[in-house]
Design an enzyme around this catalytic site. Sequence first.
Site, short mmCIF file in Angstrom:
data_model
loop_
_atom_site.label_atom_id
_atom_site.label_comp_id
_atom_site.label_asym_id
_atom_site.label_seq_id
_atom_site.Cartn_x
_atom_site.Cartn_y
_atom_site.Cartn_z
N THR A 64 5.54 32.86 -43.19
CA THR A 64 5.44 31.40 -42.52
C THR A 64 4.02 31.30 -41.89
O THR A 64 3.29 32.50 -41.31
CB THR A 64 6.49 31.25 -41.36
N GLY A 68 14.57 32.76 -38.23
CA GLY A 68 14.89 31.35 -37.52
C GLY A 68 15.80 31.00 -36.94
O GLY A 68 15.93 30.43 -35.98
N1 ASP Z 1 11.01 31.52 -39.33
C1 ASP Z 1 11.03 31.30 -40.72
C2 ASP Z 1 12.33 30.72 -41.09
O1 ASP Z 1 13.53 31.32 -40.30
C3 ASP Z 1 10.78 32.34 -41.52
C4 ASP Z 1 9.30 33.13 -41.20
O2 ASP Z 1 8.68 32.79 -40.14
O3 ASP Z 1 8.81 33.37 -42.13
O4 ASP Z 1 12.72 29.79 -42.05
#
Ligand code: ASP
Length: 348
Positions: free
Chosen positions: A213, A267
């Site tokens: 992300t 997440g």
């Molecule tokens: N936080 C994001 C999710 O759970 C994933 C990530 O940080 O790459 O969708």
Amino acid sequence: MKRFLLGWCILALILMSCNDKQGESKTLKADSSIQKKAEYAIVIHGGAGTIRKENMTPAREADYRAIMNRALDKGEEILKNGGSSLEAVEKTIMIMEDSPLFNAGKGAVFTHEGRNELDASIMNGADRNAGAVGGVTIVKSPIQAAIAVMNESPHVMLTSEGAEQFAIEQGLDTVDNKYFYTQKRWDSLQKILQKEDQSTGYLDQYPDYKFGTVGCVALDKDGNIVAGTSTGGMTNKRYNRIGDSPIIGAGTYADNSTCGVSCTGHGEFFIRWAVAYDVSAIMAYKGKSLEAAAKEVVNEKLPEVGGSGGLVSLDKYGNIAMPFNTEGMYRGYAKPNERVVQIYKDEK
Ligand code: ASP
């Protein structure tokens, strides 16, 4: 005797409250004399996870550092010229969305069914206005769609086809879902599918998980803080799963009186522990510094429950905190005469 005691009690209370006030003004005085607001500041992340030097080629590492520097250059140029933190966050994140290196925009991870569903959010610390999109499949820049939701609609979050319809009506660029395809992310999905245990989720099938992300927080010359996050979610997600990234208070938060935060990680934990908001709340209610508050959440609360990931944040003075509890996190910041870009844990 009773009257005598009551008299003492009242006197003691008056003295205590005087002392408190003195203490308070002392802290405030110390605070404002030591802390001077940076002219501007910007901080970014490109995901946390199992990122080790021994698994990285020099060329790949150079690519990551180059794109993070390019993203910071863009945001810094806007802020230096008096532009808004909103514009800086938008343009900085768009550079990372357009890069196949990160799990956002081009380069987003694949769902169980082999398509890409993207989430993004933005929050303005001046008035707590916010916007988010979840599960969009044809919007080229999800962060722009989130900004449109914030600025052009009475809502905070739109999802799936409705969000796409809104983005089209707002004149945003759309693409075929295939635009988001990269061989690397496709191979990651195949690897997970081979190991899949139907009853569980992501990390147990793939212990070397990398969260890719992207996020950005900026403080402009006017003292306004904006935070934004954009993602493809987690590889092999299904049933229209949505993570923390588009959830205000979980993956993104901004309040000019405390800080701005953008998260990356597993997440489900970031939602349940209201991670981005928690950093701000610890500063507001416990009076802790940004550094201490961010550390408490990422290096104490989350590891206790198995929530892996990290965050980037800045406060109203432009202090930066970038804690993570994984082996690495793509991260960096820029302030006048200061530039840091780091990947691994031991980088100082
Ligand atoms: N936080 C994001 C999710 O759970 C994933 C990530 O940080 O790459 O969708």
